[in-house]
Every structure is written in C-alpha cells, then in structure tokens.
Design an enzyme around this catalytic site. Sequence first.
Site, PDB file in Angstrom:
ATOM      1  N   GLY A  13       0.919  -1.151  -0.115  1.00  0.00           N
ATOM      2  CA  GLY A  13       0.003  -0.045   0.016  1.00  0.00           C
ATOM      3  C   GLY A  13       0.895   1.357   0.092  1.00  0.00           C
ATOM      4  O   GLY A  13       0.573   2.138  -0.781  1.00  0.00           O
ATOM      5  N   ARG A 272      -5.245 -10.466  -7.376  1.00  0.00           N
ATOM      6  CA  ARG A 272      -5.476  -9.446  -5.933  1.00  0.00           C
ATOM      7  C   ARG A 272      -7.017  -9.153  -6.293  1.00  0.00           C
ATOM      8  O   ARG A 272      -7.363  -8.670  -7.020  1.00  0.00           O
ATOM      9  CB  ARG A 272      -4.517  -8.242  -6.142  1.00  0.00           C
ATOM     10  N   THR A 294      -4.680  -0.598   2.497  1.00  0.00           N
ATOM     11  CA  THR A 294      -4.441  -0.351   1.227  1.00  0.00           C
ATOM     12  C   THR A 294      -3.290  -1.586   0.848  1.00  0.00           C
ATOM     13  O   THR A 294      -3.338  -1.666  -0.597  1.00  0.00           O
ATOM     14  CB  THR A 294      -3.714   0.835   1.045  1.00  0.00           C
ATOM     15  N   CYS A 295      -2.662  -2.079   1.767  1.00  0.00           N
ATOM     16  CA  CYS A 295      -1.690  -3.200   1.437  1.00  0.00           C
ATOM     17  C   CYS A 295      -2.488  -4.504   0.970  1.00  0.00           C
ATOM     18  O   CYS A 295      -1.913  -5.361   0.016  1.00  0.00           O
ATOM     19  CB  CYS A 295      -0.915  -3.693   2.458  1.00  0.00           C
ATOM     20  N   PHE A 296      -3.695  -4.564   1.220  1.00  0.00           N
ATOM     21  CA  PHE A 296      -4.473  -5.940   1.063  1.00  0.00           C
ATOM     22  C   PHE A 296      -5.845  -5.400   0.281  1.00  0.00           C
ATOM     23  O   PHE A 296      -6.587  -6.487  -0.104  1.00  0.00           O
ATOM     24  CB  PHE A 296      -4.907  -6.611   2.474  1.00  0.00           C
TER      25      PHE A 296
END
Length: 390
Positions: A13, A272, A294-296
């Site tokens: 993210g 993703r 945001t990373c995931f």
Amino acid sequence: VKFLGESVDDCGGGYSESIAEICDELMQSKLPLLIPTPNGRDESGTSRDCYLLNPTLRSQSHMQSFRFLGILMGIAIRTGAPLSLTLAEPVWKQLSGSNLTPKDITEVDRDYMPGLMCIRDMDADTKAFAAMDMAFSTPSAAGQEVLLSNRYRRVTAENRNEYVKLALNYRLHEFDQAVAAVREGISGVVPVPLFSLFTGYELETMVCGSPDIPIHLLKSVATYKGVEATSPLVSWFWAVMEEFSITERSLFLRFVWGRTRLPRSIADFRGRDFVLQILDKYQPPDDFLPESYTCFFLLKMPRYTSKQVLRDKLRYAIHFCKSIDTDEYARVNLPTGDGANSESSEYQDSVIESEQEHNIEFSTGGGSGVPPPPPPPPQGGGGPPSASLH
C-alpha cells in the site's frame, strides 16, 4: 518495508501511495517535467486537461528524470499497476514509435496550424508583411519563442514559405529528445521494439489503465467477508459506487488501494481481489466510518442500516482521509510532553473533547491515517476513516 521519515509500514500500500504521489506532483507543476497543453493554458480546444513532456528541458539531470519516468512506465506495464498520468495523445503516439502530424499539433494547440496556414496563403503584399513586423521565430509548446534561422530576422512575403516549413518542422520534433529519454527508461524494463505493435492509445492503456474506473471491472474481482454477496448491504455499496463521479471513484481507489486507477483487465489484477468485509463490532454501526487496508485492497465497513448512511460515511472517508500515516498526524499535532504549556494542554483537551462528542476514536493499533480536523461528520459523526498498512 519501513518508510524512512514516515510512519508507514509497507506491504504494498505504501508503495502504491508513493507512486500516486509522484504522479500528482508531476501534474501539479511541482516538477518541471510535464507542462499543460497550449489548449489547457488558453482554455480552448481539445486536451485541455492533458500534459506534454517539457521540450525546453535539455540538461543531463533532466534527461535522467525523463529516463526515470520511463522506468516507472515500464514497471506499470510489467506489473499491471497503472500510473495516474494524463498525458496528451501525441505523447503516447511518439512513445509508441509513430511520428507526429500537423493534426497532432492541433490536438494540443488549436490555433497554431491555422495561424501558419494564414501566413502561407496571404497575398504577397510586401507592405502587409512589413506592417505585421513578425519575428522569424515560433512559439514552442511551452510558450517560449524559438528562433528558427540566423539568416532572417523578420517574416516577409519572400521567405514566408521557408518560415512555415521551419516552424512546422520544429513543432513536429520539439519533443524528440525528451521522448527518446523516456523510451530509454522504458527499455530497461520492457522491450521497446514491441511498441510498434501498439497504437498510442493501446500503450496509454497499458501504462495508465482505465481512467473511467468501470465498476463492473471492480465488481468482477470482489470477494466478501462477514456478509453474503446478495445481501442488501452489498447492493447498497455497489449502487453508491455507481452513483459516484469518476473523481469520487478515483478517491475511493486511493482510499482502499493507494492507487487512483484500475488495471486495464481482470488478468492485470494478478490475483489480487478487492475484499469487502463487514464487521459487527462497531455498535451502533451508524456512528462509525469505514476502515481500509491499502496493502491488502481491503475495505472494512460497519453494518450500516441504510444506503443513505453508507453513502454519507463512505463519501466522508474518501474525501477526508487521503494520507497514510499510521495516526502520526494526530500524535504530532496534539502537543504533549514536558514542553507543553497550559495553553497547549487546554488545546489538546478541547480536541479530545470534540472527538468524544462526535464518537471519534484515535486508533492505537495497526496504524491508521487520521485526517486533519475536518467539518463535523454527517449524521452524528463516526470513527475516523483508516488507511492502515500492515
């Protein structure tokens, strides 16, 4: 990855957010690499909201910057992570290896070609040309006057054809050096000769994804936790997303993924999924705002009781939480420690009391981006929108 000087722990993210920030700065005149089109400066014609490579930059450091921009474009192509750049169509045409035409000049500078043709087709009246007193120079795309010849000082009836030829040649090739540097940067990541297989529009799509942010594409990669895909809450969410403007959809992507555009196809998501998770720990649910990781590519929402509440909370979150900083904004801006005077303490107490009145909690775990003090939250307040990085 720990970002130096920032309260960000990155698993993807933070990287996406940093690339989005780079693109924003490129198009906000903070860096000289990109310039608005002449149509944009004059508020006329097409491509008003687009940018061109700056043709006036010639130094080695500027060429290195253009090469770095090319590297970012190459990475975007290889990874399917789009850049939010709004470059004019002629830029992509040259990057794909095609030559510009007079039509491309008109695309970004509506008045230039008609002006040249007017000079070419004027009656050969020596007095008329003398009255114009026009220098033997032409404005560049950046608006600077460029001398076209050391032989002539003024445009006359006798040299006007040569003037038109030199002026047109300059405008068709003024970007060549910058384009070559960008292509050199791209070539370090992807094979540039293959670009001849694509049009400028296709290359733009590969680098920048879809600027329209089609909701059906996002829905096709969505998964759900704590709620059924057929539940009213999920239906409300997608209905609100459809109602959002392109700008609001871009803000939503920035909030949940650190990006502002979607990849061009399902394959470019590289497995993703967008995850929508409903949590029941927030009670009453309508007093809290959503969280994002945001990373995931993860959005966590309370179980809102109506579509209107969902719309208000989500819109509030995407507009007032744009920074990923693990609550550091709150810690830095609330004076603490031995050096805090009574006035600072009173200020801190007033802020905390204000947050309590609006049922806003300062997160102490996971890392959330707390926005600057915004207007009062809609419909009774709520917890801060979180942009968490893990």
